[in-house]
Write an enzyme that holds these catalytic residues in place. Sequence first.
Site, PDB file in Angstrom:
ATOM      1  N   GLN A  95      36.443  24.100  69.712  1.00  0.00           N
ATOM      2  CA  GLN A  95      36.892  22.773  69.264  1.00  0.00           C
ATOM      3  C   GLN A  95      36.287  22.456  67.904  1.00  0.00           C
ATOM      4  OE1 GLN A  95      36.575  19.936  72.964  1.00  0.00           O
ATOM      5  NE2 GLN A  95      35.183  21.636  73.254  1.00  0.00           N
ATOM      6  N   ASP A  98      34.022  23.486  61.914  1.00  0.00           N
ATOM      7  CA  ASP A  98      33.186  24.156  60.908  1.00  0.00           C
ATOM      8  C   ASP A  98      33.546  25.642  60.856  1.00  0.00           C
ATOM      9  OD1 ASP A  98      31.449  25.819  62.661  1.00  0.00           O
ATOM     10  OD2 ASP A  98      30.659  23.902  63.361  1.00  0.00           O
ATOM     11  N   HIS A 113      41.009  22.401  67.071  1.00  0.00           N
ATOM     12  CA  HIS A 113      41.052  21.102  66.397  1.00  0.00           C
ATOM     13  C   HIS A 113      41.145  21.243  64.882  1.00  0.00           C
ATOM     14  CE1 HIS A 113      39.215  18.953  70.157  1.00  0.00           C
ATOM     15  NE2 HIS A 113      40.498  19.222  70.279  1.00  0.00           N
ATOM     16  N   CYS A 121      49.260  18.871  53.869  1.00  0.00           N
ATOM     17  CA  CYS A 121      50.024  17.697  53.467  1.00  0.00           C
ATOM     18  C   CYS A 121      50.161  16.750  54.659  1.00  0.00           C
ATOM     19  CB  CYS A 121      51.407  18.133  52.979  1.00  0.00           C
ATOM     20  SG  CYS A 121      52.481  16.728  52.637  1.00  0.00           S
ATOM     21  N   CYS A 145      55.355  17.693  47.607  1.00  0.00           N
ATOM     22  CA  CYS A 145      56.187  16.541  47.994  1.00  0.00           C
ATOM     23  C   CYS A 145      55.598  15.190  47.594  1.00  0.00           C
ATOM     24  CB  CYS A 145      56.467  16.572  49.494  1.00  0.00           C
ATOM     25  SG  CYS A 145      55.041  16.105  50.478  1.00  0.00           S
ATOM     26  N   THR A 183      29.741  21.608  74.940  1.00  0.00           N
ATOM     27  CA  THR A 183      30.812  20.601  74.875  1.00  0.00           C
ATOM     28  C   THR A 183      30.632  19.586  75.998  1.00  0.00           C
ATOM     29  OG1 THR A 183      33.195  20.170  74.925  1.00  0.00           O
ATOM     30  CG2 THR A 183      32.433  22.104  76.161  1.00  0.00           C
ATOM     31  N   ALA A 226      21.898  26.128  73.018  1.00  0.00           N
ATOM     32  CA  ALA A 226      22.700  27.341  72.809  1.00  0.00           C
ATOM     33  C   ALA A 226      21.943  28.409  72.024  1.00  0.00           C
ATOM     34  CB  ALA A 226      23.993  26.968  72.077  1.00  0.00           C
TER      35      ALA A 226
END
Length: 235
Positions: A95, A98, A113, A121, A145, A183, A226
Amino acid sequence: MIGAARRLLADGRRIVCFSGAGLSAESGIATFRDATEGLWAKYDPTVLASPEGFAADPQLVIDWYASRRRTVAEAQPNPAHTALAGRDDIVNVTQNVDDLLHRAGAEPIIQLHGRLDADRCHGECGHWEVVSLSEPPGLRDCPDCGQPMRPAVVWFGEALPPQQWKAAEQACRDCDTLLVIGTSAIVYPAAGLIGLAKSAGARIIVVNPQRTEAGRIADVEVLGPAGEVVPELLG
Ligand code: OAD
């Protein structure tokens, strides 16, 4: 618990790692929901990470992302990223936006994500550019655009990138071992991947300094940071 988790991983033939902000916490990148230091304790996600917030004050949003980008540019992969990168049999579904798993050399990585090191854009014309994290761009228009450019990350209320989501679902349905790292497992649809893997028969290992929602369906829960636990599990 570490011993039981190591045995499950040693028996695993198709291992997926599903990670969140805690994976990068020891690299100095703030998580979202830490009660005091978390990004969402200090900033309002509806202002800084939603299409409505961007429409209301695009300069504020771009400036905030520029500061997050510089933080990531200065950060280094920690021992957990390195340990994951050392295992080319592990599929990373993250998720995190970075680039620390990339910089550690992990492959493959599915970023659910989006990613901080690219802009796209906002008008959905499809224009997309890699950007510098150390010298992030300011507010600017799409050269194709004329709509505003924005970070290529998923904001609240937006759908996940369909290809990444499909690949993540497939990986979690097919894995026999799911290693869940750092998480809170409360943001859907991403968090639903844990239940998907479980119902498809995978063993679930959760690594987190504190108990989380994911622990409810875990086969083994390892409580710890972790950067210490993951190298022990995968070494
Ligand atoms: P959260 O901030 O919700 O949760 C981070 C988790 O990491 C918490 O459970 C912490 O206990 C844990 N943690 C903290 N330090 C750790 C360490 N050293 N080692 C391991 N775990 C540690 O972050 P996410 O679950 O990633 O979405 O949040 C999910 C999504 O919510 C994010 O991708 C973001 C956010 O809004 C979007 O931006 C779309």
